[in-house]
Enzyme design. Structure first.
Site, PDB file in Angstrom:
ATOM      1  N   GLU A 128       8.477  16.134   4.621  1.00  0.00           N
ATOM      2  CA  GLU A 128       7.685  15.366   3.646  1.00  0.00           C
ATOM      3  C   GLU A 128       7.705  16.045   2.279  1.00  0.00           C
ATOM      4  O   GLU A 128       7.728  15.393   1.248  1.00  0.00           O
ATOM      5  CB  GLU A 128       6.232  15.220   4.134  1.00  0.00           C
ATOM      6  N   THR A 181       5.552   7.705  -3.732  1.00  0.00           N
ATOM      7  CA  THR A 181       4.335   8.412  -3.313  1.00  0.00           C
ATOM      8  C   THR A 181       3.830   9.321  -4.434  1.00  0.00           C
ATOM      9  O   THR A 181       2.629   9.399  -4.699  1.00  0.00           O
ATOM     10  CB  THR A 181       4.615   9.225  -2.038  1.00  0.00           C
TER      11      THR A 181
HETATM   12  N1  HSE Z   1      -1.572  10.005   2.692  1.00  0.00           N
HETATM   13  C1  HSE Z   1      -0.419   9.851   1.857  1.00  0.00           C
HETATM   14  C2  HSE Z   1      -0.812   9.155   0.569  1.00  0.00           C
HETATM   15  C3  HSE Z   1       0.583   9.042   2.580  1.00  0.00           C
HETATM   16  O1  HSE Z   1      -1.551   8.173   0.647  1.00  0.00           O
HETATM   17  O2  HSE Z   1      -0.389   9.582  -0.501  1.00  0.00           O
HETATM   18  C4  HSE Z   1       1.863   8.862   1.834  1.00  0.00           C
HETATM   19  O3  HSE Z   1       2.819   9.729   2.330  1.00  0.00           O
END
Ligand code: HSE
Length: 306
Positions: A128, A181
């Protein structure tokens, strides 16, 4: 064993109130990956289909994770990978997480399951980081453990597997736009008022209690996000229309899947899920934005060996 084929599920992170700490795996959508053991050490990607991703082993999330595990385990063999993406990167359905978690799970089979699910989650979190710069666990943990998961703590990492109420269904719409993201995290506030925090953590508690007791009303009341959604929904065209359509059609709740743009709705039973699917489709079909949709059970198992 010289060859392995796996299914690695798409995942819905956050689940409205649980930013960076809740997630669940989806049954109907995911990636397929194959692993072939080679005498030559190291990792190589021989084929990627379904998305335009890099073959550079240090930049591709899956190969980066495989490489890290092989090195850590001091393996005397290598792996050739193929990746078939069943859904698009940048969808908010944990695309990089499916690659990272699938890679960790797959290579572990060749190491006689040396690593626990928690350790695999840590390896996948490295993936990630390669993908978005942050070691987020909610998607990867959901893919590895299956069902619903709570990331109870990041340091030290602690994952709690939560029960899946039997009638729970997820309907999701993926507008064909990309939200990175990194960008979706950049719009979030760094500080929040205490009263908002109180509302949010009460909802997380309510949602978890609802999952344990199969109390669909409690689940519905708790699927509320007053901290992240108000900021991120601006990145998703027609978010409110979709959410309202889903709620009016009987969904328990609706919100942004991970960092978006996918919008998910949780429903009780197939009949309501069908109505919600149709209502969302109606709400989006004249927007001029292409979209894909699915209805699925929550995937209680996570990874599958095919
Ligand atoms: N929890 C993370 C976000 C998930 O909402 O940014 C995305 O990878």
């Amino acid at each position: 064993m010289d060859y392995l084929k796996i299914f690695s599920p798409a995942t819905v992170a956050n689940v409205s109130c649980g930013f960076d700490s809740l997630g669940f795996a989806v049954e109907a959508v995911g990636d397929e990956m194959t692993f072939t053991k080679t005498a030559e050490k190291g990792v190589k990607i021989t084929q990627i289909t379904g998305a335009n991703l890099t073959y550079n082993v240090d930049e591709n999330v899956a190969s980066a994770v495989v490489k890290k595990i092989l090195l850590k385990a001091n393996a005397n063999f290598g792996i050739e990978l193929t990746i078939h993406k069943g859904f698009s990167p940048g969808s908010g359905l944990g695309s990089s997480a499916a690659s990272a978690a699938g890679a960790a799970f797959g290579v572990n089979q060749f190491l006689k399951n040396k690593y626990s699910e928690l350790e695999l989650t840590k390896f996948a979190m490295f993936g990630e980081e390669v993908a978005c710069g942050s070691q987020i666990a909610d998607n990867v943990a959901a893919a590895i453990y299956g069902g619903f998961v709570l990331v109870r703590s990041y340091n030290p990492l602690e994952i709690v597997k939560l029960p899946v109420p039997k009638k729970l269904r997820v309907v999701a719409i993926h507008p064909q736009i990309e939200v990175k993201t990194k960008d979706a995290r950049a719009v979030l506030p760094t500080e929040i008022p205490l009263k908002d925090a109180v509302t949010q953590w009460a909802n997380v508690g309510g949602l978890i209690a609802g999952l344990y007791t199969e109390n669909y009303e409690l689940i519905s009341n708790s699927l509320v996000d007053i901290i992240v959604e108000p900021h991120r929904k601006k990145l998703i065209p027609h978010f409110d229309d979709v959410k309202n359509a889903a709620l009016n059609a009987g969904a328990l709740g609706a919100g942004i899947s991970g960092s978006g743009p996918t919008i998910f709705a949780l429903c009780k039973g197939n009949k309501i899920a069908k109505k919600v699917h149709k209502a969302i489709e109606e709400a989006y079909k004249n927007t001029g934005i292409d979209f894909e949709m699915f209805t699925s059970k929550v995937n209680a198992e996570g990874m599958k060996i095919l």
